[in-house]
Design a protein around this motif. Sequence first.
Motif, PDB file in Angstrom:
ATOM      1  N   THR A  95      -5.586  12.959  -5.500  1.00 58.15           N
ATOM      2  CA  THR A  95      -5.203  12.898  -3.976  1.00 58.15           C
ATOM      3  C   THR A  95      -6.549  13.871  -3.300  1.00 58.15           C
ATOM      4  O   THR A  95      -6.671  15.020  -3.714  1.00 58.15           O
ATOM      5  N   GLY A 101      -5.018  13.987   7.225  1.00 56.98           N
ATOM      6  CA  GLY A 101      -4.000  13.319   6.237  1.00 56.98           C
ATOM      7  C   GLY A 101      -4.739  13.350   4.858  1.00 56.98           C
ATOM      8  O   GLY A 101      -5.356  14.441   4.319  1.00 56.98           O
ATOM      9  N   VAL A 137      -4.149   4.617  -1.448  1.00 63.54           N
ATOM     10  CA  VAL A 137      -3.021   5.167  -0.454  1.00 63.54           C
ATOM     11  C   VAL A 137      -3.461   6.085   0.510  1.00 63.54           C
ATOM     12  O   VAL A 137      -4.125   7.057   0.129  1.00 63.54           O
ATOM     13  N   ASN A 139      -2.816   8.327   3.898  1.00 63.41           N
ATOM     14  CA  ASN A 139      -2.015   8.810   5.190  1.00 63.41           C
ATOM     15  C   ASN A 139      -2.703   9.224   6.247  1.00 63.41           C
ATOM     16  O   ASN A 139      -3.351  10.056   6.176  1.00 63.41           O
ATOM     17  N   LYS A 143       1.478   7.460   9.157  1.00 58.83           N
ATOM     18  CA  LYS A 143       1.651   6.258   8.786  1.00 58.83           C
ATOM     19  C   LYS A 143       0.919   6.558   7.101  1.00 58.83           C
ATOM     20  O   LYS A 143       0.082   7.051   6.979  1.00 58.83           O
ATOM     21  N   THR A 144       1.705   5.632   6.281  1.00 55.31           N
ATOM     22  CA  THR A 144       1.049   5.393   5.095  1.00 55.31           C
ATOM     23  C   THR A 144       0.720   3.815   4.856  1.00 55.31           C
ATOM     24  O   THR A 144       1.512   3.188   4.890  1.00 55.31           O
ATOM     25  N   TYR A 146      -1.493   1.112   2.226  1.00 57.63           N
ATOM     26  CA  TYR A 146      -1.586   0.791   0.743  1.00 57.63           C
ATOM     27  C   TYR A 146      -2.645  -0.234   1.027  1.00 57.63           C
ATOM     28  O   TYR A 146      -2.297  -1.465   1.044  1.00 57.63           O
ATOM     29  N   THR A 164       4.877   7.129  -2.814  1.00 57.52           N
ATOM     30  CA  THR A 164       4.296   7.022  -1.479  1.00 57.52           C
ATOM     31  C   THR A 164       4.816   5.828  -0.750  1.00 57.52           C
ATOM     32  O   THR A 164       4.103   4.862  -0.530  1.00 57.52           O
ATOM     33  N   VAL A 166       5.445   2.923   1.826  1.00 53.66           N
ATOM     34  CA  VAL A 166       4.618   2.274   2.404  1.00 53.66           C
ATOM     35  C   VAL A 166       4.828   1.850   3.742  1.00 53.66           C
ATOM     36  O   VAL A 166       5.753   0.956   3.813  1.00 53.66           O
ATOM     37  N   ASP A 167       4.020   1.897   4.935  1.00 51.65           N
ATOM     38  CA  ASP A 167       4.305   1.314   6.089  1.00 51.65           C
ATOM     39  C   ASP A 167       3.540   0.072   6.436  1.00 51.65           C
ATOM     40  O   ASP A 167       4.001  -0.789   6.848  1.00 51.65           O
TER      41      ASP A 167
END
Length: 237
Positions: A95, A101, A137, A139, A143-144, A146, A164, A166-167
């Motif tokens: 990450t 984010g 992914v 952020n 919002k997340t 993918y 994680t 997902v939105d």
Amino acid sequence: MDINYLGHSCVELVDGDTRVLIDPFLKPNNPAAELTAEDVNPTHVLLTHGHVDHTADAVAVGKRTGASFVAHSEVANILQEQGIEDVADPNFGGTVEFEWGWVKMVQAIHSSTWAGSEEMPFSPTPGTVTGPAGGVVVNLAGKTLYHLGDTALFSDLKLIAERTPVDVAFIPIGGHYTMDREDAVVAAEFVGAGTVIPIHYNTFPPIETDAEAFKSDVESKTKAKVAVLAPGESLSV
């Protein structure tokens, strides 16, 4: 946040001054695109893998804008050889944190090579293997999102979404080089995003498919809403 669909697998995520461009493949390299590399001004560029239909405009955009890049470690090495100075190089599970984010590199089932041509004179030999392909992914703005990259269907999509939630999911549906639209419906079930945007279809004859049929199938089998966007169209989330 605005999501701009630029064609094929290229999307731009915009929140205020932050503009995140994923897999830049623009006009004239992409016959379906509306914009050229001169028309985009990202602050950040993310690459899922090295194939030319995901990276054709990456170096040109990066050199012109000075954008920060995130790419799988082998692809990141090539970008640095091409003069891109600001490159984060996570491997799967890694990450990268930003003020706005974070970006997580996750696995996909697909190949990855770096292709060169007279129009895109990159230094590696055309077809140089650049490690396995991935997804990202992101952020951003609470919002997340993918981006599945060019993956086939695989069950760990569930695990990625569990880790994680997902939105918004960008799911390839064209088949031949990726999952087809029937498998993509299952992928949408696995990921469980509230919004699904189909990508990687109808750019070339081998990946022609019916996006409206995909939309109908997903919305009848899941709680997700599918936004079928033409190149140049946007969605606010």
